[in-house]
Design a protein around this motif. Structure first.
Motif, PDB file in Angstrom:
ATOM      1  N   VAL A 172      54.446  27.386  45.561  1.00 45.96           N
ATOM      2  CA  VAL A 172      55.665  27.166  46.743  1.00 45.96           C
ATOM      3  C   VAL A 172      56.131  26.058  46.304  1.00 45.96           C
ATOM      4  CG1 VAL A 172      55.931  26.385  49.330  1.00 45.96           C
ATOM      5  CG2 VAL A 172      54.565  28.607  48.610  1.00 45.96           C
ATOM      6  N   ALA A 173      55.533  24.753  45.992  1.00 48.48           N
ATOM      7  CA  ALA A 173      56.348  23.593  45.730  1.00 48.48           C
ATOM      8  C   ALA A 173      56.911  23.756  44.325  1.00 48.48           C
ATOM      9  CB  ALA A 173      54.988  22.417  45.296  1.00 48.48           C
ATOM     10  N   TRP A 174      56.900  24.491  43.586  1.00 46.79           N
ATOM     11  CA  TRP A 174      57.503  24.758  42.083  1.00 46.79           C
ATOM     12  C   TRP A 174      58.516  25.322  42.613  1.00 46.79           C
ATOM     13  CZ3 TRP A 174      59.313  28.822  39.595  1.00 46.79           C
ATOM     14  CH2 TRP A 174      59.534  28.702  38.297  1.00 46.79           C
ATOM     15  N   THR A 175      58.673  26.661  43.493  1.00 50.28           N
ATOM     16  CA  THR A 175      59.657  27.333  43.789  1.00 50.28           C
ATOM     17  C   THR A 175      60.666  26.369  44.532  1.00 50.28           C
ATOM     18  OG1 THR A 175      58.217  29.580  43.852  1.00 50.28           O
ATOM     19  CG2 THR A 175      60.289  29.259  45.075  1.00 50.28           C
ATOM     20  N   LEU A 176      60.335  25.692  45.433  1.00 50.63           N
ATOM     21  CA  LEU A 176      60.962  24.833  46.256  1.00 50.63           C
ATOM     22  C   LEU A 176      61.814  23.877  45.392  1.00 50.63           C
ATOM     23  CD1 LEU A 176      58.969  24.145  49.445  1.00 50.63           C
ATOM     24  CD2 LEU A 176      61.167  25.615  49.246  1.00 50.63           C
ATOM     25  N   GLY A 177      60.966  23.352  44.391  1.00 48.51           N
ATOM     26  CA  GLY A 177      61.683  22.451  43.279  1.00 48.51           C
ATOM     27  C   GLY A 177      62.868  22.964  42.627  1.00 48.51           C
ATOM     28  N   VAL A 178      62.736  24.198  42.369  1.00 51.00           N
ATOM     29  CA  VAL A 178      63.767  25.002  41.516  1.00 51.00           C
ATOM     30  C   VAL A 178      64.909  25.167  42.259  1.00 51.00           C
ATOM     31  CG1 VAL A 178      64.302  27.233  40.565  1.00 51.00           C
ATOM     32  CG2 VAL A 178      62.202  25.985  39.852  1.00 51.00           C
ATOM     33  N   LEU A 179      64.798  25.611  43.733  1.00 50.52           N
ATOM     34  CA  LEU A 179      65.731  25.910  44.698  1.00 50.52           C
ATOM     35  C   LEU A 179      66.542  24.871  44.918  1.00 50.52           C
ATOM     36  CD1 LEU A 179      64.154  28.646  46.979  1.00 50.52           C
ATOM     37  CD2 LEU A 179      65.724  28.895  44.960  1.00 50.52           C
ATOM     38  N   MET A 180      65.716  23.447  45.086  1.00 51.71           N
ATOM     39  CA  MET A 180      66.534  22.417  45.358  1.00 51.71           C
ATOM     40  C   MET A 180      67.020  21.531  44.089  1.00 51.71           C
ATOM     41  SD  MET A 180      66.038  22.428  48.681  1.00 51.71           S
ATOM     42  CE  MET A 180      64.835  23.066  49.813  1.00 51.71           C
ATOM     43  N   PHE A 181      68.238  22.200  43.665  1.00 45.57           N
ATOM     44  CA  PHE A 181      68.741  21.631  42.310  1.00 45.57           C
ATOM     45  C   PHE A 181      69.728  21.004  42.320  1.00 45.57           C
ATOM     46  CE2 PHE A 181      70.545  25.939  43.381  1.00 45.57           C
ATOM     47  CZ  PHE A 181      71.972  25.614  43.494  1.00 45.57           C
ATOM     48  N   GLN A 182      70.195  20.335  43.852  1.00 42.50           N
ATOM     49  CA  GLN A 182      71.539  19.746  43.879  1.00 42.50           C
ATOM     50  C   GLN A 182      71.007  18.385  43.038  1.00 42.50           C
ATOM     51  OE1 GLN A 182      69.942  21.367  46.143  1.00 42.50           O
ATOM     52  NE2 GLN A 182      71.546  22.829  47.168  1.00 42.50           N
ATOM     53  N   GLY A 183      70.064  17.648  43.034  1.00 44.75           N
ATOM     54  CA  GLY A 183      69.819  16.589  42.769  1.00 44.75           C
ATOM     55  C   GLY A 183      68.465  16.145  42.734  1.00 44.75           C
ATOM     56  N   GLY A 184      67.985  15.133  41.871  1.00 42.72           N
ATOM     57  CA  GLY A 184      66.519  14.647  41.780  1.00 42.72           C
ATOM     58  C   GLY A 184      65.880  13.885  42.983  1.00 42.72           C
ATOM     59  N   SER A 185      66.553  13.244  43.637  1.00 45.21           N
ATOM     60  CA  SER A 185      66.145  12.611  44.563  1.00 45.21           C
ATOM     61  C   SER A 185      66.120  13.367  46.028  1.00 45.21           C
ATOM     62  CB  SER A 185      67.019  11.381  45.313  1.00 45.21           C
ATOM     63  OG  SER A 185      67.125  10.273  44.158  1.00 45.21           O
ATOM     64  N   ASP A 214      58.050  15.942  40.937  1.00 47.28           N
ATOM     65  CA  ASP A 214      58.743  15.231  39.963  1.00 47.28           C
ATOM     66  C   ASP A 214      59.475  15.823  38.692  1.00 47.28           C
ATOM     67  OD1 ASP A 214      59.923  12.769  38.870  1.00 47.28           O
ATOM     68  OD2 ASP A 214      58.235  11.683  38.485  1.00 47.28           O
ATOM     69  N   SER A 215      58.649  16.910  38.064  1.00 48.61           N
ATOM     70  CA  SER A 215      59.033  17.405  37.053  1.00 48.61           C
ATOM     71  C   SER A 215      59.759  18.795  37.390  1.00 48.61           C
ATOM     72  CB  SER A 215      57.900  17.959  36.294  1.00 48.61           C
ATOM     73  OG  SER A 215      57.041  17.108  35.468  1.00 48.61           O
ATOM     74  N   THR A 216      60.099  18.973  38.702  1.00 47.92           N
ATOM     75  CA  THR A 216      61.222  19.995  39.097  1.00 47.92           C
ATOM     76  C   THR A 216      62.384  19.355  39.908  1.00 47.92           C
ATOM     77  OG1 THR A 216      59.771  20.375  41.126  1.00 47.92           O
ATOM     78  CG2 THR A 216      59.508  21.934  39.099  1.00 47.92           C
ATOM     79  N   SER A 217      62.388  18.286  39.639  1.00 48.68           N
ATOM     80  CA  SER A 217      63.689  17.209  40.340  1.00 48.68           C
ATOM     81  C   SER A 217      64.895  17.177  39.189  1.00 48.68           C
ATOM     82  CB  SER A 217      63.243  16.089  40.873  1.00 48.68           C
ATOM     83  OG  SER A 217      62.633  15.192  39.708  1.00 48.68           O
ATOM     84  N   SER A 218      64.779  16.274  38.477  1.00 47.43           N
ATOM     85  CA  SER A 218      65.873  16.177  37.469  1.00 47.43           C
ATOM     86  C   SER A 218      66.100  17.241  36.312  1.00 47.43           C
ATOM     87  CB  SER A 218      65.794  14.678  36.867  1.00 47.43           C
ATOM     88  OG  SER A 218      65.741  13.610  37.829  1.00 47.43           O
ATOM     89  N   PRO A 219      64.637  17.660  35.815  1.00 46.93           N
ATOM     90  CA  PRO A 219      64.669  18.810  34.788  1.00 46.93           C
ATOM     91  C   PRO A 219      65.413  20.087  35.356  1.00 46.93           C
ATOM     92  CG  PRO A 219      62.658  17.735  34.526  1.00 46.93           C
ATOM     93  CD  PRO A 219      63.274  17.209  35.928  1.00 46.93           C
ATOM     94  N   VAL A 220      65.253  20.121  36.650  1.00 46.08           N
ATOM     95  CA  VAL A 220      65.965  21.823  37.259  1.00 46.08           C
ATOM     96  C   VAL A 220      67.537  21.167  37.537  1.00 46.08           C
ATOM     97  CG1 VAL A 220      65.861  23.103  39.324  1.00 46.08           C
ATOM     98  CG2 VAL A 220      63.654  22.396  38.133  1.00 46.08           C
ATOM     99  N   ALA A 221      67.700  20.178  37.780  1.00 52.70           N
ATOM    100  CA  ALA A 221      69.024  19.526  37.950  1.00 52.70           C
ATOM    101  C   ALA A 221      69.789  19.658  36.771  1.00 52.70           C
ATOM    102  CB  ALA A 221      69.188  18.289  38.623  1.00 52.70           C
TER     103      ALA A 221
END
Length: 546
Positions: A172-185, A214-221
């Motif tokens: 769930v954490a990984w999926t949400l990180g992928v969906l929140m791709f607008q920006g790292g912060s 952290d690893s699904t913030s900027s890398p996903v963006a």
């Protein structure tokens, strides 16, 4: 600039909204800006800023060229960049470092009114569009979602309906990180604060959770770049004479075409997915210890650690009932508009996408009963949350313009191009390392792009010309160098203890900052090493010399 054929069979060059017959364009061998013609007597004369020329390509067809004069001050040309890097190491603060580099650059080019330099930078169409996108639309949309509670409602919906154990909680954490791709912060705050209570119940260590966040913030963006990043990067890619980087549309198209070469970002996102399902091929010793400690003893933090206090950032209106679709529908419109315009126009219209999502999110909130004053208050809160980032972006864009004016890239070309010809396939790896150093020192990806791209892209293009690479090989080599700078900045930003995403990932998951940095570094370094090998192999075998 492009070379085209008229209906009567004559050829012409389309340049600056004019059609110039090819017969009026000098052959490359006769151009006054051909390096072989630049003898001492020629250099004493006043040279034109640019000339048009043509030469026969490998396919036997004439190619149109624009030759430009780029001036530099020798080693002094790198002083603004070196000043910014040195201040980053000394002060650990990107805003002051970029401002210091700007001051040095303005003195070097003889423009002492730095306020006028900033005004001129803001006045550029690309800079104005970027600030509108990042400050108004991205901040406003995030503020609406914060006021309505829509993003958090969606995250809680996933958490409550999908979490059945440690693996599903991490997924769930990984999926949400992928969906929140607008920006790292934004991703770090929303994902971290939402998933942490559920992850604590499932005995997921703080180090493991903060690494996933952290690893699904900027890398996903970078990979799902339907955000402000392409608009920020594209003005920094201008290289004289490169047809596929000639216009804003060309540069945006190039950005998205290069994404499959973002090997580090791909491996980072894939690695956290494998960690989430307990199938990671490599885990550092400290991370293994943290996972075992949390699962067997229930102790989520390491002994003696000093976790950053997790804070609740939910500013939702108390009298408003959030609705999951208030997040899903605008997000679907945002992605759909970007993909549709990418398919129809060759480059995604990010402004259109964010504008449509912003209007829809606000409209739904008003229709469902939120007061206009509350809605505007949410938008204002969102704007406030990105003001500092907007200042960094403004300084970074201006730093990129200063670097181009001082000729730092041209100096590096003259200094290194001949030395690198025999080992040109190492340039992508070298640029990756340089970007890591700058980003780790500044804690910002965007600031790194402003410093490195104006140096890296001209150097890469000079090597393609010196090697005489075929058109497809030249494009691939430029794409590799671009991807290495793009990903090196992400790696440095992700692992730097002064990066906002690193701090927020630890803060919003309740992890000790240095525990987070130490435990994520081995996995990140392993992914970076694999990515470096892949880039080098592609450069060596995919860009052979004729």
């Amino acid at each position: 600039m492009s070379q085209e054929t008229a209906p009567d069979g004559s050829r012409f060059v389309h340049f600056q909204n004019r059609d110039i017959p090819l017969s009026e364009v000098l052959p490359y061998s006769q151009s006054p800006l051909n390096p072989s013609n630049l003898n001492p007597s020629a250099l004493k004369r006043e040279l034109p800023d640019h000339t048009l020329a043509w030469r026969t390509g490998s396919d036997g067809m004439p190619q149109a060229l624009k030759l430009s004069v780029v001036r530099h001050w020798g080693g002094w040309s790198l002083l603004p960049v070196l000043t910014a890097i040195l201040l980053c190491f000394m002060l650990k603060e990107p805003l002051t470092a970029l401002l210091g580099g700007l001051l040095v650059g303005s003195m070097l080019i003889g423009q002492y009114d730095i306020t006028q330099i900033l005004v001129n930078s803001i006045g550029q169409p690309g800079s104005a569009i970027l600030l509108i996108l990042y400050l108004w639309l991205l901040g406003g949309l995030s503020g609406i979602w914060g006021k309505t509670g829509a993003a958090r409602a969606f995250a809680r919906f996933l958490s409550h309906h999908c979490v059945k154990g440690p693996v599903s909680a991490k997924l769930v954490a990984w999926t949400l990180g992928v969906l929140m791709f607008q920006g790292g912060s934004i991703s770090a705050v929303l994902v971290g604060t939402t998933v942490t209570p559920v992850a604590d119940q499932e005995k997921i260590s703080k180090e493991e959770l903060s690494y996933i966040v952290d690893s699904t913030s900027s890398p996903v963006a970078v990979l799902l770049a339907f955000n402000a990043w392409p608009g920020f990067v594209q003005p920094l890619l201008v290289v004289s004479g490169v047809s596929f980087l000639a216009t804003e549309s060309d540069r945006l198209k190039f950005f998205f075409q290069c994404l499959p070469l973002s090997f580090y970002a791909i491996l980072a996102v894939l690695g956290t997915f494998l960690l989430s399902i307990d199938k990671a091929p490599f885990i550092g010793r400290q991370m293994k210890t943290a996972i075992k400690r949390a699962r067997t003893t229930g102790q989520l933090s390491a002994p003696g650690s000093r976790p950053l206090a997790s804070r609740e950032v939910d500013t939702a209106s108390e009298n408003y009932q959030p609705w999951v679709l208030e997040f899903v529908l605008p997000l679907a419109v945002l992605i759909g508009t970007a993909l549709m315009t990418f398919w129809l126009r060759g480059a995604p219209q990010i402004l259109w996408a964010f504008s449509a999502a912003f209007i829809l999110a606000g409209g739904i909130a008003l229709v469902r009963g939120m007061g206009l004053n509350d809605l505007i208050g949410g938008v204002v809160d969102g704007l406030k949350s990105v003001v500092f980032g907007s200042v960094i972006i403004l300084l970074a864009v201006t730093m990129g313009h200063i670097s181009q004016q001082t000729g730092g890239g041209a100096f590096l070309v003259s200094l290194l191009s001949e030395r690198l010809l025999s080992v040109y396939w190492l340039l992508p790896a070298l640029l990756f390392g340089l970007s890591i150093v700058v980003a780790f020192s500044t804690g910002t990806s965007l600031g790194t792009y402003a410093v490195v791209f104006p140096l890296a892209m001209p150097l890469a293009w000079s090597l393609t010309l010196g090697l005489g690479l075929e058109e497809s090989s030249a494009w691939l080599f430029m794409a590799l160098c671009f991807a290495c700078v793009l990903n090196g900045a992400v790696f440095g930003d992700q692992t730097s203890p002064i990066s906002d995403t690193t701090v927020l990932s630890a803060l919003c998951t309740g992890c000790d900052l240095m525990d987070h940095v130490r435990t994520q570094l081995p996995q990140a370094m392993a992914m970076a090493a694999i990515a470096t090998v892949l880039w080098t192999l592609v450069a060596f075998f995919g860009c052979p010399q004729p």
